[in-house]
Design a protein around this motif. Structure first.
Motif, short mmCIF file in Angstrom:
data_model
loop_
_atom_site.label_atom_id
_atom_site.label_comp_id
_atom_site.label_asym_id
_atom_site.label_seq_id
_atom_site.Cartn_x
_atom_site.Cartn_y
_atom_site.Cartn_z
N TYR A 48 7.81 -11.73 -0.08
CA TYR A 48 8.28 -10.36 -0.23
C TYR A 48 7.93 -9.78 -1.59
CZ TYR A 48 10.59 -10.52 4.31
OH TYR A 48 10.85 -10.59 5.67
N THR A 49 7.62 -10.62 -2.57
CA THR A 49 6.99 -10.09 -3.79
C THR A 49 5.62 -9.54 -3.44
OG1 THR A 49 8.17 -11.55 -5.32
CG2 THR A 49 6.05 -10.71 -6.05
N ARG A 50 4.88 -10.29 -2.63
CA ARG A 50 3.55 -9.83 -2.22
C ARG A 50 3.64 -8.54 -1.41
NH1 ARG A 50 0.30 -14.56 -0.52
NH2 ARG A 50 2.09 -14.87 0.86
N LYS A 67 9.40 -15.73 7.42
CA LYS A 67 10.34 -14.62 7.27
C LYS A 67 10.09 -13.53 8.32
CE LYS A 67 11.09 -15.35 2.31
NZ LYS A 67 12.51 -15.73 2.39
N THR A 68 8.84 -13.44 8.77
CA THR A 68 8.47 -12.49 9.81
C THR A 68 7.86 -13.27 10.95
OG1 THR A 68 7.92 -10.92 8.05
CG2 THR A 68 7.21 -10.36 10.28
N GLU A 69 8.37 -13.08 12.15
CA GLU A 69 7.88 -13.84 13.30
C GLU A 69 6.46 -13.43 13.65
OE1 GLU A 69 9.85 -15.36 17.52
OE2 GLU A 69 10.65 -13.60 16.49
N THR A 98 15.57 -6.01 -5.78
CA THR A 98 15.48 -7.24 -4.99
C THR A 98 14.36 -8.18 -5.46
OG1 THR A 98 14.12 -6.01 -3.38
CG2 THR A 98 16.47 -6.22 -2.91
N GLU A 99 13.63 -7.79 -6.49
CA GLU A 99 12.49 -8.61 -6.95
C GLU A 99 12.98 -9.93 -7.55
OE1 GLU A 99 9.43 -10.24 -7.12
OE2 GLU A 99 8.96 -8.13 -6.68
N THR A 100 12.34 -11.03 -7.14
CA THR A 100 12.72 -12.36 -7.62
C THR A 100 11.85 -12.84 -8.78
OG1 THR A 100 11.28 -13.37 -5.93
CG2 THR A 100 13.62 -13.04 -5.37
N PHE A 157 12.88 -5.40 1.63
CA PHE A 157 12.12 -6.36 2.43
C PHE A 157 13.00 -7.56 2.70
CE2 PHE A 157 8.44 -3.97 0.85
CZ PHE A 157 7.71 -3.85 2.02
N GLU A 158 13.21 -7.83 3.98
CA GLU A 158 14.03 -8.95 4.41
C GLU A 158 13.67 -9.25 5.86
OE1 GLU A 158 18.04 -7.59 4.12
OE2 GLU A 158 17.76 -5.93 5.52
N PRO A 159 14.03 -10.44 6.37
CA PRO A 159 13.72 -10.75 7.76
C PRO A 159 14.39 -9.77 8.73
CG PRO A 159 14.23 -12.76 6.56
CD PRO A 159 14.58 -11.61 5.65
#
Length: 415
Positions: A37-39, A160-162, A272-274, A323-325
């Motif tokens: 999700y950073t990408r 994270k994404t199917e 939300t950036e890690t 951005f999350e599942p």
């Protein structure tokens, strides 16, 4: 953290926003260790910046006032520097197909997030409609990555994404008439709707341009054709999203909303950036865009005699872009809407389409030979490709073939 209040935020003086080359070109992320999700945030913000620059160029070419041109040039130059900084964060050793899978992960989880938080039912329906198509694009490119480069696409998405079929891409090829949508009313639309409109249009435009600019880079003929096929669908998506906007908005109003959209998305990313290093970029660019937004507000006040507060109609946006599942949401839309088609600016079931639906002819023409999105599944044969054999996908393709009476489509389905 879950609200964006731009009028209360402090910007950065525009004279401090120009950067040297070390500041513009930062070290890229490590593709093997980056949070997916950073990408996706990097990809999204590159698209947001690209649309801001292109919008600003278009407005410059349609205005006479030299002061407006001058201020647009200043904002645009900074936006251009930001766009380079963001885009250069992508890893140089990431292949085009790896990046493509990430682009489609952006499309799926971004569209789902916007749809879940969209107050306008018609705009939500439009987002849900395209969501199932981008979901299928992720699957087709995932098959291509596995077939051509021997890589599991899950290494990119990290589960994270199917990755499975959506509305099959073979059904996406429609007459341009069916890309038309009703526009929102600028004086009645929620500010969140306007931000969603600009965000998704920016993201889809970037995807279309990326496929058109990079699809030729593979010598493999099927890969080249798959990029061409899906790039054409992305053109449909850019059109349908673009026409949602109110054409009665003035050029300065459009630019102000675009700059607000940049600030809103940078702020959302920062929450939300890690990656602490990249988080600081998002925070810094948020302050820059707040200043650009306020510059546009001053232009609107000076040249149109209107206050930005009146255009916004509210002082905050209550939900951020996250951005999350979204697996449960996507599967629910898939189960309920796989056979939805556009007709006369509404969404109906395939069985409800009139016999003279313009896209039946388009389907006959565009699917008259080998269909790349189907052939890539045939090439892979097993594993990931086996997901396409489920009844939900075969049944909707068969229903379209029956409506068209197309022998070529029947052949594509039977393989």
């Amino acid at each position: 953290m879950n609200q964006f209040k731009p009028l209360e935020m402090e910007g950065m003086p525009v004279e401090e926003q120009f950067m040297n080359w070390d500041n513009i070109v930062r070290p890229s992320y490590d593709k093997m260790n980056v949070d997916p999700y950073t990408r996706t945030r990097v990809i999204l913000m590159n698209g947001i910046e690209t649309n801001a620059v292109l919008t600003c160029h278009a407005i410059e070419r349609m205005t006479k006032d030299p002061e407006v041109k001058r201020l647009m040039s200043i904002m645009r130059r900074v936006d251009s520097m930001q766009q380079q900084t963001v885009n250069w964060l992508n890893a140089a050793d990431q292949t085009v197909l790896e990046t493509t899978v990430a682009y489609e992960q952006v499309a799926v989880d971004l569209t789902a997030n916007l749809a879940k938080n969209e107050p306008d039912p018609y705009v939500k329906d439009t987002l849900d409609f395209a969501l199932l198509e981008d979901f299928d694009h992720l699957f087709r490119f995932g098959c291509m990555l596995e077939a051509l480069e021997g890589e599991d696409p899950e290494l990119i998405t990290q589960a994270k994404t199917e990755i499975k079929p959506g509305r099959p891409t073979i059904l996406h090829h429609r007459h341009p008439n069916e890309s038309m949508r009703k526009n929102y009313n600028k004086d009645q639309a929620d500010l969140k709707t306007k931000m969603n409109y600009l965000t998704i249009t920016s993201g889809e435009q970037q995807t279309m341009l990326f496929y058109k600019e990079h699809g030729f880079m593979y010598p493999d003929e099927l890969a080249r054709k798959l990029y061409s096929e899906i790039a054409d669908v992305e053109e449909e998506h850019v059109t349908q999203y673009g026409v949602l906007g109110d054409p009665e908005e003035t050029m300065l109003e459009k630019m102000a909303m675009m700059e607000l959209c940049e600030a809103y998305n940078y702020y959302s990313c920062a929450q939300t950036e890690t990656d602490d290093r990249i988080k600081r970029i998002w925070e810094n660019f948020t302050r820059m865009e707040i200043t650009h937004f306020k510059m546009c507000a001053e232009l609107i006040k000076r040249y149109e005699g209107r206050n930005i507060e009146d255009l916004m109609q509210e002082d905050k946006i209550k939900s951020l872009v996250v951005f999350e599942p979204n697996k449960d949401y996507v599967n629910k839309v898939l189960e309920e809407q796989i056979d939805i088609m556009p007709n006369n600016m509404e969404f109906v079931r395939l069985r409800e389409l009139p016999d003279n639906w313009t896209s039946f002819k388009a389907q006959q023409i565009m699917n008259s030979g080998m269909v790349p999105s189907e052939e890539v599944v045939n090439r892979l044969g097993t594993g990931l490709a086996e997901k396409a054999n489920q009844d939900i996908y075969q049944n909707v393709k068969q229903e379209m073939a029956d409506r068209i009476g197309s022998s070529s489509m029947q052949m594509a389905i039977s393989k």
